[in-house]
Design a protein around this motif. Sequence first.
Motif, PDB file in Angstrom:
ATOM      1  N   GLU A   7       0.801  -1.333  -0.051  1.00 47.47           N
ATOM      2  CA  GLU A   7       0.128   0.110  -0.182  1.00 47.47           C
ATOM      3  C   GLU A   7       0.972   1.094  -0.119  1.00 47.47           C
ATOM      4  OE1 GLU A   7      -3.550  -0.095   2.436  1.00 47.47           O
ATOM      5  OE2 GLU A   7      -2.857  -1.719   3.094  1.00 47.47           O
ATOM      6  N   LYS A   8       2.043   1.248   0.642  1.00 46.07           N
ATOM      7  CA  LYS A   8       2.983   2.414   0.729  1.00 46.07           C
ATOM      8  C   LYS A   8       3.686   2.760  -0.473  1.00 46.07           C
ATOM      9  CE  LYS A   8       4.146   1.756   5.760  1.00 46.07           C
ATOM     10  NZ  LYS A   8       5.192   1.383   6.643  1.00 46.07           N
ATOM     11  N   LEU A   9       3.734   1.711  -1.155  1.00 50.63           N
ATOM     12  CA  LEU A   9       4.426   1.815  -2.766  1.00 50.63           C
ATOM     13  C   LEU A   9       3.413   1.929  -3.845  1.00 50.63           C
ATOM     14  CD1 LEU A   9       7.388  -0.430  -2.107  1.00 50.63           C
ATOM     15  CD2 LEU A   9       7.502   1.881  -2.229  1.00 50.63           C
ATOM     16  N   ALA A  10       2.443   1.794  -3.744  1.00 50.25           N
ATOM     17  CA  ALA A  10       1.153   1.719  -4.638  1.00 50.25           C
ATOM     18  C   ALA A  10       1.336   2.955  -5.574  1.00 50.25           C
ATOM     19  CB  ALA A  10      -0.213   1.518  -4.211  1.00 50.25           C
ATOM     20  N   ALA A  66       3.699   5.026  -6.145  1.00 47.91           N
ATOM     21  CA  ALA A  66       5.207   5.105  -6.923  1.00 47.91           C
ATOM     22  C   ALA A  66       4.969   4.249  -8.053  1.00 47.91           C
ATOM     23  CB  ALA A  66       6.138   4.570  -6.094  1.00 47.91           C
ATOM     24  N   ILE A  67       4.249   2.895  -7.720  1.00 48.51           N
ATOM     25  CA  ILE A  67       4.333   1.803  -9.014  1.00 48.51           C
ATOM     26  C   ILE A  67       3.410   2.376  -9.974  1.00 48.51           C
ATOM     27  CG2 ILE A  67       3.314  -0.379  -9.611  1.00 48.51           C
ATOM     28  CD1 ILE A  67       4.342  -1.034  -6.605  1.00 48.51           C
ATOM     29  N   GLU A  68       2.106   2.881  -9.564  1.00 47.98           N
ATOM     30  CA  GLU A  68       1.117   3.289 -10.487  1.00 47.98           C
ATOM     31  C   GLU A  68       1.624   4.490 -11.473  1.00 47.98           C
ATOM     32  OE1 GLU A  68      -2.859   4.379 -12.149  1.00 47.98           O
ATOM     33  OE2 GLU A  68      -1.602   2.647 -11.399  1.00 47.98           O
ATOM     34  N   ASN A  69       2.558   5.398 -10.876  1.00 51.52           N
ATOM     35  CA  ASN A  69       3.144   6.575 -11.644  1.00 51.52           C
ATOM     36  C   ASN A  69       4.374   6.285 -12.335  1.00 51.52           C
ATOM     37  OD1 ASN A  69       0.830   8.386 -11.259  1.00 51.52           O
ATOM     38  ND2 ASN A  69       1.318   8.032  -8.969  1.00 51.52           N
ATOM     39  N   PHE A  70       4.955   5.265 -12.175  1.00 52.59           N
ATOM     40  CA  PHE A  70       6.433   4.858 -12.644  1.00 52.59           C
ATOM     41  C   PHE A  70       6.335   4.847 -14.011  1.00 52.59           C
ATOM     42  CE2 PHE A  70       9.218   1.733 -14.686  1.00 52.59           C
ATOM     43  CZ  PHE A  70      10.298   2.030 -13.702  1.00 52.59           C
ATOM     44  N   GLN A  71       7.568   5.895 -14.475  1.00 45.19           N
ATOM     45  CA  GLN A  71       7.692   6.490 -15.855  1.00 45.19           C
ATOM     46  C   GLN A  71       8.237   5.104 -16.739  1.00 45.19           C
ATOM     47  OE1 GLN A  71       6.805   9.622 -17.140  1.00 45.19           O
ATOM     48  NE2 GLN A  71       5.683   9.149 -15.239  1.00 45.19           N
ATOM     49  N   VAL A  72       7.383   4.595 -17.449  1.00 42.31           N
ATOM     50  CA  VAL A  72       7.552   3.411 -18.237  1.00 42.31           C
ATOM     51  C   VAL A  72       8.224   4.091 -19.550  1.00 42.31           C
ATOM     52  CG1 VAL A  72       6.869   1.548 -19.597  1.00 42.31           C
ATOM     53  CG2 VAL A  72       5.838   2.105 -17.744  1.00 42.31           C
ATOM     54  N   ARG A  73       9.230   3.407 -20.224  1.00 49.47           N
ATOM     55  CA  ARG A  73       9.754   3.777 -21.389  1.00 49.47           C
ATOM     56  C   ARG A  73       9.495   2.848 -22.496  1.00 49.47           C
ATOM     57  NH1 ARG A  73      15.873   4.200 -18.888  1.00 49.47           N
ATOM     58  NH2 ARG A  73      15.260   5.522 -16.863  1.00 49.47           N
ATOM     59  N   ASP A  74       9.288   3.081 -23.871  1.00 47.15           N
ATOM     60  CA  ASP A  74       8.813   2.563 -24.889  1.00 47.15           C
ATOM     61  C   ASP A  74      10.141   1.415 -25.232  1.00 47.15           C
ATOM     62  OD1 ASP A  74       6.422   3.285 -25.891  1.00 47.15           O
ATOM     63  OD2 ASP A  74       7.294   5.103 -26.389  1.00 47.15           O
ATOM     64  N   ASP A  75      11.299   1.754 -24.852  1.00 38.09           N
ATOM     65  CA  ASP A  75      12.473   0.605 -25.196  1.00 38.09           C
ATOM     66  C   ASP A  75      12.594  -0.283 -23.950  1.00 38.09           C
ATOM     67  OD1 ASP A  75      13.784   2.528 -23.400  1.00 38.09           O
ATOM     68  OD2 ASP A  75      15.411   2.748 -24.682  1.00 38.09           O
ATOM     69  N   ASP A  76      11.699  -0.179 -22.913  1.00 39.09           N
ATOM     70  CA  ASP A  76      12.031  -1.136 -21.982  1.00 39.09           C
ATOM     71  C   ASP A  76      11.496  -2.612 -22.223  1.00 39.09           C
ATOM     72  OD1 ASP A  76      12.266   0.744 -19.766  1.00 39.09           O
ATOM     73  OD2 ASP A  76      10.347   0.819 -18.962  1.00 39.09           O
ATOM     74  N   TYR A  89      14.210  -6.482  -9.926  1.00 36.77           N
ATOM     75  CA  TYR A  89      12.859  -6.773  -9.625  1.00 36.77           C
ATOM     76  C   TYR A  89      12.375  -5.709  -9.046  1.00 36.77           C
ATOM     77  CZ  TYR A  89       9.679  -9.892  -7.089  1.00 36.77           C
ATOM     78  OH  TYR A  89       8.335 -10.423  -6.475  1.00 36.77           O
ATOM     79  N   PHE A  90      11.285  -5.268  -9.828  1.00 37.93           N
ATOM     80  CA  PHE A  90      10.600  -3.875  -9.920  1.00 37.93           C
ATOM     81  C   PHE A  90       9.958  -3.838  -8.475  1.00 37.93           C
ATOM     82  CE2 PHE A  90       6.518  -1.419 -10.823  1.00 37.93           C
ATOM     83  CZ  PHE A  90       7.206  -0.146 -10.751  1.00 37.93           C
ATOM     84  N   ASP A  91       9.167  -4.981  -7.901  1.00 39.99           N
ATOM     85  CA  ASP A  91       8.246  -4.534  -6.894  1.00 39.99           C
ATOM     86  C   ASP A  91       8.858  -5.436  -5.698  1.00 39.99           C
ATOM     87  OD1 ASP A  91       7.344  -6.119  -9.220  1.00 39.99           O
ATOM     88  OD2 ASP A  91       6.391  -7.343  -7.731  1.00 39.99           O
ATOM     89  N   ILE A  92       9.982  -5.969  -5.637  1.00 42.15           N
ATOM     90  CA  ILE A  92      10.456  -6.858  -4.675  1.00 42.15           C
ATOM     91  C   ILE A  92      10.458  -5.871  -3.297  1.00 42.15           C
ATOM     92  CG2 ILE A  92      12.951  -5.998  -4.732  1.00 42.15           C
ATOM     93  CD1 ILE A  92      13.219  -9.067  -4.019  1.00 42.15           C
ATOM     94  N   SER A  93      10.614  -4.427  -3.145  1.00 43.24           N
ATOM     95  CA  SER A  93      10.428  -3.763  -2.064  1.00 43.24           C
ATOM     96  C   SER A  93       9.195  -3.812  -1.199  1.00 43.24           C
ATOM     97  CB  SER A  93      10.908  -2.302  -2.273  1.00 43.24           C
ATOM     98  OG  SER A  93      12.274  -2.162  -2.722  1.00 43.24           O
ATOM     99  N   THR A  94       8.193  -4.244  -2.064  1.00 41.21           N
ATOM    100  CA  THR A  94       6.779  -4.225  -1.555  1.00 41.21           C
ATOM    101  C   THR A  94       6.753  -5.668  -0.586  1.00 41.21           C
ATOM    102  OG1 THR A  94       5.852  -5.708  -3.262  1.00 41.21           O
ATOM    103  CG2 THR A  94       5.601  -3.434  -3.529  1.00 41.21           C
TER     104      THR A  94
END
Length: 723
Positions: free
Chosen positions: A41-44, A46-56, A96-101
């Motif tokens: 819940e504390k990171l939700a 930050a994850i929602e607004n994470f800046q994705v890149r087209d070359d990811d 691992y993007f969400d491991i801190s959760t």
Amino acid sequence: MHLQVEQFSDEIKDLMKTVYQNPFRGDFVKVNGVTLPEKYEKLADAIENFQVRDDDVWVCSFPKTGTTWAQEMVWCIANDLDYERAKVPLTDRFPYFDISTHGDFPAMVEANPGIQIPSQLVDSVNYTANVPSPRFIKTHLPFNLLPRQLRTGEKRPKIIYIVRNVKDTCISYYHFTRILEGLQGSFEDWCNLFLNDAVMYGPFWKHALGYWKKRIDENLLFLKYEDMKKDLPWVIKKTATFLGKNLTTDQLSSLTEHLSFETMKANPAVNNEHLIYGIKKLTQSKVDGKFMRSGEMNQWKSEMSPDIIERFDQQTRENLEGTRLYFKNKRPLSRAANVVNNAVEGVPLWSFAIVIASLRHEPIAPGNKPRKIVTVQLLPPSALGRSTDVKRGKIRMHLQIERFSDELEDMMKTMYNHPFRNGLIKVNGFTMPGTYEKSADAIENFQVRDDDVWACSFPKTGTTWTQEMVWCIASDLDYERGKVPLTERFPHLDLSTRADFSAIVKANPEIHIPREMVDSINYTANLPSPRFIKTHLPFNLLPRQLRTGEKRPKIIYIVRNAKDTCISYYHFTRILEGLQGSFEDWCNLFLQDAVMYGPFWKHALGYWEKRVEKNLLFLKYEDMKQDLPMVIKKTATFLGKNLTTDQLSSLTEHLSFENMKANPAVNNEHLIYGIKKLTQSKVDGKFMRNGEMNQWKSEMSPDIIERFDQWTRENLKGTRLYF
């Protein structure tokens, strides 16, 4: 981000508290229907607004479904097999993007000052955000909790999703959680949590289906762990195509070895042993074990009780009904193992020698008819002199021709009544019409073009369906031009080898026989580019320029379950040629490789062994039936075409069985009447009958089914070709 947070029932919550002992995790909650730690819940936001890149490049999965394997494969392909840079730990290269959760890592750092915790664990979202492009990102988040830019399509990076059989996933996840977190309780307790969607990132099927529904998006590739186990080179090739990379045969072999379980388990950059020790100290786990355990399929057969297995199977049936997502134990067709056929056929001897053929007759067994033997002499170009054939650049086709046993030949004569075929013979191991010999050299020397598109198949395996799909994709869905009969747009190269059409024309002057039937080879040769060409020829009888790779047009091969093929071919031959004899007689011919273009499995495997070639796409009829949009998308990628969502939907509808059967340009009804008059067939029926799978269950006797299954096992053993 809007979060709907729910608590578990007291019973499940009590079980979870008993089973989970991680002191820094806190309780689990349900967030938008997904089981996650409270810390999420504390990171939700930050994850929602994470800046994705087209070359990811994102690898997404439910835990323990082959994620690390898929990550290493993807990273190596995208980085041109740079094994030196791959010595950097995968957790650094592919965070691992969400491991801190997963827990309160700052509290862990404070409580364990003597243990160094990597920044990609403490603050994984920010760590990932600051990685330079192109970024490789792992996540176990379900689709509905991915960053907003991913969900909405505002950004369109490559996404690879990997899934695994649910029972094996459950077992692997259990052992993993015991080792890393000191999980308490029995395996049965764990299964109860899993089945109640009370393990982290559950529900399993909701997770998988969230990505499955997006599989038609051009930026998403849906993979199965079982496919990687059964045929890793094929999955590597498929993934490379998706990532826009071309691998040589040597690179494919090298990467297959690099990704073997034994190599992965011993590789310190991917086996995560450098993390296991620290995490176990943090979680105070006393359980021994490795991050990579066995990687085997079907572990559930020995580790699960019959009751647990039935509960999993029932839940799977309920969740997958109507989704068209199948696993081995759900597929209507699921047998066999496959691999490479004899690599000698098609060796480009022709590039340095010419074949001079002569004929003799030699008895093959007492009481049997003599067979015609072709002897050959290979001469270097310097010894050729001024042969007329050589001047014109023509080469004689090397044919070894055999007759069938008296018993089979008598049966074939009784069943086949085609007056203009001149019987059936074995040519280089394949059953062909007696009239084939006259056209063999013309086929051998047929001038292939690099911009041709070839649809190759054994008869009645979905050829017409594949032809129309391929033509429409390559022609940008030009449905107006698609009203021209498919036989003209996509001619059958070897059709005129099937009978003496010159004699047919003389004997039936009142019947108009199209030129693409009378002289199919010349008709096809004179078409303007790009040509679309159909053939039922096996690989070793294709034109020389195709076999040797001198020309490299696109080749699409379609195969179908052998039993359904046999049934469809039987009805087709009855209707068009007035085939006599029983269905059992026909099955006997089929199983003895005595139907035209047989042997069936040798035909399929001749193309299967070439599947790693960049210019060949190997398709299955069953995949088209179960998930036509996926096959359309895959074929479009192979042909270098991009289809919009609307185009994909439109073509899926155009290719439905009902529309194909009603479409005069593809249903071949304009030919049926004339062919039946020529062959004097009195049997009624349509070219397109019903197109269903598993017809054999109602049309074949148990004895015939067992014979087919045994024959299939013998032919596919060790080939890695599965149905």
